[in-house]
Design a protein around this motif. Structure first.
Motif, mmCIF file in Angstrom:
data_model
loop_
_atom_site.group_PDB
_atom_site.id
_atom_site.type_symbol
_atom_site.label_atom_id
_atom_site.label_comp_id
_atom_site.label_asym_id
_atom_site.label_seq_id
_atom_site.Cartn_x
_atom_site.Cartn_y
_atom_site.Cartn_z
ATOM 1 N N SER A 182 0.850 -1.188 0.000
ATOM 2 C CA SER A 182 0.000 0.000 0.000
ATOM 3 C C SER A 182 0.887 1.240 0.000
ATOM 4 O O SER A 182 2.061 1.173 0.404
ATOM 5 C CB SER A 182 -0.963 -0.012 1.186
ATOM 6 N N GLY A 183 0.338 2.346 -0.463
ATOM 7 C CA GLY A 183 1.155 3.556 -0.509
ATOM 8 C C GLY A 183 0.455 4.734 -1.154
ATOM 9 O O GLY A 183 -0.720 4.651 -1.541
ATOM 10 N N VAL A 184 1.216 5.809 -1.275
ATOM 11 C CA VAL A 184 0.709 7.078 -1.794
ATOM 12 C C VAL A 184 1.045 7.191 -3.287
ATOM 13 O O VAL A 184 2.188 6.961 -3.691
ATOM 14 C CB VAL A 184 1.344 8.265 -1.017
ATOM 15 N N TYR A 185 0.035 7.552 -4.078
ATOM 16 C CA TYR A 185 0.181 7.691 -5.537
ATOM 17 C C TYR A 185 0.295 9.170 -5.888
ATOM 18 O O TYR A 185 -0.467 9.991 -5.375
ATOM 19 C CB TYR A 185 -1.063 7.098 -6.192
ATOM 20 N N LEU A 186 1.219 9.485 -6.750
ATOM 21 C CA LEU A 186 1.348 10.873 -7.217
ATOM 22 C C LEU A 186 0.987 10.940 -8.693
ATOM 23 O O LEU A 186 1.476 10.139 -9.485
ATOM 24 C CB LEU A 186 2.782 11.375 -6.990
ATOM 25 N N GLN A 187 0.106 11.875 -9.031
ATOM 26 C CA GLN A 187 -0.238 12.063 -10.445
ATOM 27 C C GLN A 187 0.648 13.133 -11.058
ATOM 28 O O GLN A 187 0.627 14.297 -10.648
ATOM 29 C CB GLN A 187 -1.717 12.466 -10.612
ATOM 30 N N ALA A 188 1.423 12.715 -12.048
ATOM 31 C CA ALA A 188 2.241 13.651 -12.833
ATOM 32 C C ALA A 188 1.490 13.910 -14.141
ATOM 33 O O ALA A 188 0.590 13.141 -14.506
ATOM 34 C CB ALA A 188 3.603 13.039 -13.102
ATOM 35 N N SER A 189 1.851 14.976 -14.852
ATOM 36 C CA SER A 189 1.050 15.299 -16.036
ATOM 37 C C SER A 189 1.418 14.429 -17.237
ATOM 38 O O SER A 189 0.575 14.129 -18.058
ATOM 39 C CB SER A 189 1.177 16.780 -16.368
ATOM 40 N N GLY A 190 2.698 13.968 -17.335
ATOM 41 C CA GLY A 190 3.108 13.251 -18.520
ATOM 42 C C GLY A 190 3.020 14.155 -19.748
ATOM 43 O O GLY A 190 2.795 15.351 -19.604
ATOM 44 N N PRO A 191 3.096 13.627 -20.981
ATOM 45 C CA PRO A 191 3.262 12.214 -21.298
ATOM 46 C C PRO A 191 4.703 11.697 -21.153
ATOM 47 O O PRO A 191 4.928 10.501 -21.171
ATOM 48 C CB PRO A 191 2.828 12.131 -22.767
ATOM 49 N N GLN A 192 5.639 12.599 -21.047
ATOM 50 C CA GLN A 192 7.012 12.102 -20.853
ATOM 51 C C GLN A 192 7.107 11.446 -19.482
ATOM 52 O O GLN A 192 6.427 11.876 -18.546
ATOM 53 C CB GLN A 192 8.033 13.255 -20.985
ATOM 54 N N TYR A 193 7.920 10.407 -19.395
ATOM 55 C CA TYR A 193 8.194 9.848 -18.077
ATOM 56 C C TYR A 193 9.029 10.863 -17.305
ATOM 57 O O TYR A 193 9.581 11.814 -17.867
ATOM 58 C CB TYR A 193 8.908 8.497 -18.205
ATOM 59 N N GLU A 194 9.158 10.635 -16.009
ATOM 60 C CA GLU A 194 9.814 11.595 -15.143
ATOM 61 C C GLU A 194 11.336 11.528 -15.322
ATOM 62 O O GLU A 194 11.880 10.534 -15.806
ATOM 63 C CB GLU A 194 9.471 11.299 -13.672
ATOM 64 N N THR A 195 12.015 12.563 -14.862
ATOM 65 C CA THR A 195 13.474 12.504 -14.785
ATOM 66 C C THR A 195 13.850 11.914 -13.426
ATOM 67 O O THR A 195 13.040 11.962 -12.479
ATOM 68 C CB THR A 195 14.097 13.914 -14.885
ATOM 69 N N PRO A 196 15.070 11.392 -13.300
ATOM 70 C CA PRO A 196 15.503 10.900 -11.983
ATOM 71 C C PRO A 196 15.410 11.982 -10.906
ATOM 72 O O PRO A 196 15.035 11.684 -9.765
ATOM 73 C CB PRO A 196 16.948 10.458 -12.248
ATOM 74 N N ALA A 197 15.687 13.237 -11.269
ATOM 75 C CA ALA A 197 15.602 14.314 -10.269
ATOM 76 C C ALA A 197 14.160 14.511 -9.804
ATOM 77 O O ALA A 197 13.904 14.758 -8.615
ATOM 78 C CB ALA A 197 16.162 15.615 -10.848
ATOM 79 N N GLU A 198 13.228 14.423 -10.737
ATOM 80 C CA GLU A 198 11.808 14.552 -10.353
ATOM 81 C C GLU A 198 11.401 13.414 -9.419
ATOM 82 O O GLU A 198 10.674 13.625 -8.442
ATOM 83 C CB GLU A 198 10.927 14.581 -11.607
ATOM 84 N N ILE A 199 11.894 12.228 -9.726
ATOM 85 C CA ILE A 199 11.536 11.083 -8.873
ATOM 86 C C ILE A 199 12.118 11.262 -7.468
ATOM 87 O O ILE A 199 11.450 10.986 -6.464
ATOM 88 C CB ILE A 199 12.006 9.752 -9.520
ATOM 89 N N ARG A 200 13.346 11.787 -7.379
ATOM 90 C CA ARG A 200 13.915 12.039 -6.033
ATOM 91 C C ARG A 200 13.051 13.053 -5.278
ATOM 92 O O ARG A 200 12.797 12.916 -4.094
ATOM 93 C CB ARG A 200 15.369 12.535 -6.146
ATOM 94 N N MET A 201 12.590 14.075 -6.016
ATOM 95 C CA MET A 201 11.716 15.075 -5.379
ATOM 96 C C MET A 201 10.403 14.423 -4.917
ATOM 97 O O MET A 201 9.967 14.625 -3.789
ATOM 98 C CB MET A 201 11.408 16.203 -6.368
ATOM 99 N N TYR A 202 9.798 13.630 -5.780
ATOM 100 C CA TYR A 202 8.512 13.000 -5.434
ATOM 101 C C TYR A 202 8.676 12.080 -4.217
ATOM 102 O O TYR A 202 7.804 12.017 -3.354
ATOM 103 C CB TYR A 202 7.960 12.198 -6.625
ATOM 104 N N ARG A 203 9.803 11.391 -4.170
ATOM 105 C CA ARG A 203 10.060 10.502 -3.022
ATOM 106 C C ARG A 203 10.133 11.341 -1.733
ATOM 107 O O ARG A 203 9.530 10.996 -0.721
ATOM 108 C CB ARG A 203 11.358 9.730 -3.235
ATOM 109 N N THR A 204 10.863 12.445 -1.823
ATOM 110 C CA THR A 204 10.994 13.337 -0.654
ATOM 111 C C THR A 204 9.628 13.859 -0.202
ATOM 112 O O THR A 204 9.374 14.033 0.986
ATOM 113 C CB THR A 204 11.903 14.534 -1.003
ATOM 114 N N LEU A 205 8.753 14.074 -1.175
ATOM 115 C CA LEU A 205 7.425 14.618 -0.856
ATOM 116 C C LEU A 205 6.470 13.564 -0.292
ATOM 117 O O LEU A 205 5.358 13.896 0.107
ATOM 118 C CB LEU A 205 6.807 15.242 -2.122
#
Ligand code: HPA
Length: 277
Positions: A182-205
């Motif tokens: 179970s966990g928290v889902y984040l909706q990104a706008s896409g259509p490009q997949y995220e960058t590694p930096a964005e994923i680090r930010m999302y993890r922090t959030l």
């Protein structure tokens, strides 16, 4: 352009006579998960393209139709394919099908999606029950003049994903011996997949998984007073967390692979929800 309420009423009147029964539950099938509809019996299909003004999906693997039928004996309406914000539609259009299903009399919305895993405990093929979401990277579907016939101006979002329905999924998963995270889902706008930096930010959030749908649909559904349940199928490790480059093909292949478990869990959960109602 019609306002959202009129758009829903218009779409509803176009298909009203073809709706065979009042569905108990609405099920939205995500990328590569459309095959679940094969589990349904006594189906009646209405293609999105047959409904004037209805948003049509442009993504391969999204068939685009409503299916009315029984799943595990329960009368449901299923969306085989959804439209996404990145296709260019406004959030009011993306969530029109949800509001339309609310108008059909549905009280429970069961959302599914394919998502990238951010939390270390999630690997390819994991199923993740969504306990909460982060939607602030995409516009709200409730932006604009509020129509009180849908719901209140400032709806509460402190329990978007029903605790009771979460319990139904957990019990179903335990009964079938299907591992469920179970966990928290984040909706990104896409259509490009995220960058590694964005994923680090999302993890922090505080995000555990990332995708391009679902949160906006859940918001529109809560606004309309529906109870909501959502499960992600983790089709890949999010960007930067594995050596592989992300591709739609990888996502689709992973969801095909996990489809039997996913189907079994969804079917059992729908039955469980109906029994415990
Ligand atoms: N990011 C965004 N959406 C997705 C992903 C991802 O890694 N995988 C499947 N849908």
């Amino acid at each position: 352009m019609k306002n959202s309420f009129e758009a829903v009423r218009f779409a509803y009147s176009a298909i009203e006579k073809r709706i065979p029964f009042r569905p108990k539950l609405a099920l939205v099938l995500g990328s590569g998960l459309g095959g679940l509809a094969e589990e349904m019996t006594d189906t009646v299909s209405i293609g999105y393209a047959e409904i004037e003004g209805f948003p049509i999906s442009t993504v391969a693997g999204h068939n685009g139709r409503f299916l009315f039928g029984r799943l595990g004996g329960v009368p449901i309406v299923c969306m085989q394919g959804r439209v996404h914000y990145y296709e260019g539609y406004g959030m009011d259009e993306v969530t029109l099908p949800i509001r339309l299903m609310a108008k059909m009399g549905v009280k429970t919305l069961f959302l599914t999606n394919a998502a990238g895993g951010i939390a270390d405990r999630l690997s390819v093929g994991s199923l993740m029950l969504i306990t909460d979401h982060i939607s602030c990277f995409v516009p709200s579907p409730l932006r604009g003049a509020n129509d009180d016939r849908f719901g209140p101006r400032f709806p509460d979002m402190s329990e978007v994903y029903s605790q009771k329905l979460q319990k139904n999924v957990k019990e179903s998963a335990a009964r079938l011996h299907i591992p469920l995270e179970s966990g928290v889902y984040l909706q990104a706008s896409g259509p490009q997949y995220e960058t590694p930096a964005e994923i680090r930010m999302y993890r922090t959030l505080g995000a555990d998984a990332v995708g391009m749908s679902t949160a906006c649909e859940a918001i529109a559904a809560r606004h309309a007073g529906l109870s909501v349940l959502a499960i992600s199928l983790i089709t890949n490790k999010a960007a930067g967390l594995s050596q592989t480059k992300l591709s739609h093909e990888e996502v689709t292949a992973a969801s095909k692979e996990a489809a039997p478990r996913f189907r079994a869990l969804v079917k059992e959960t729908v039955r469980e929800i109906a029994i415990s109602d």
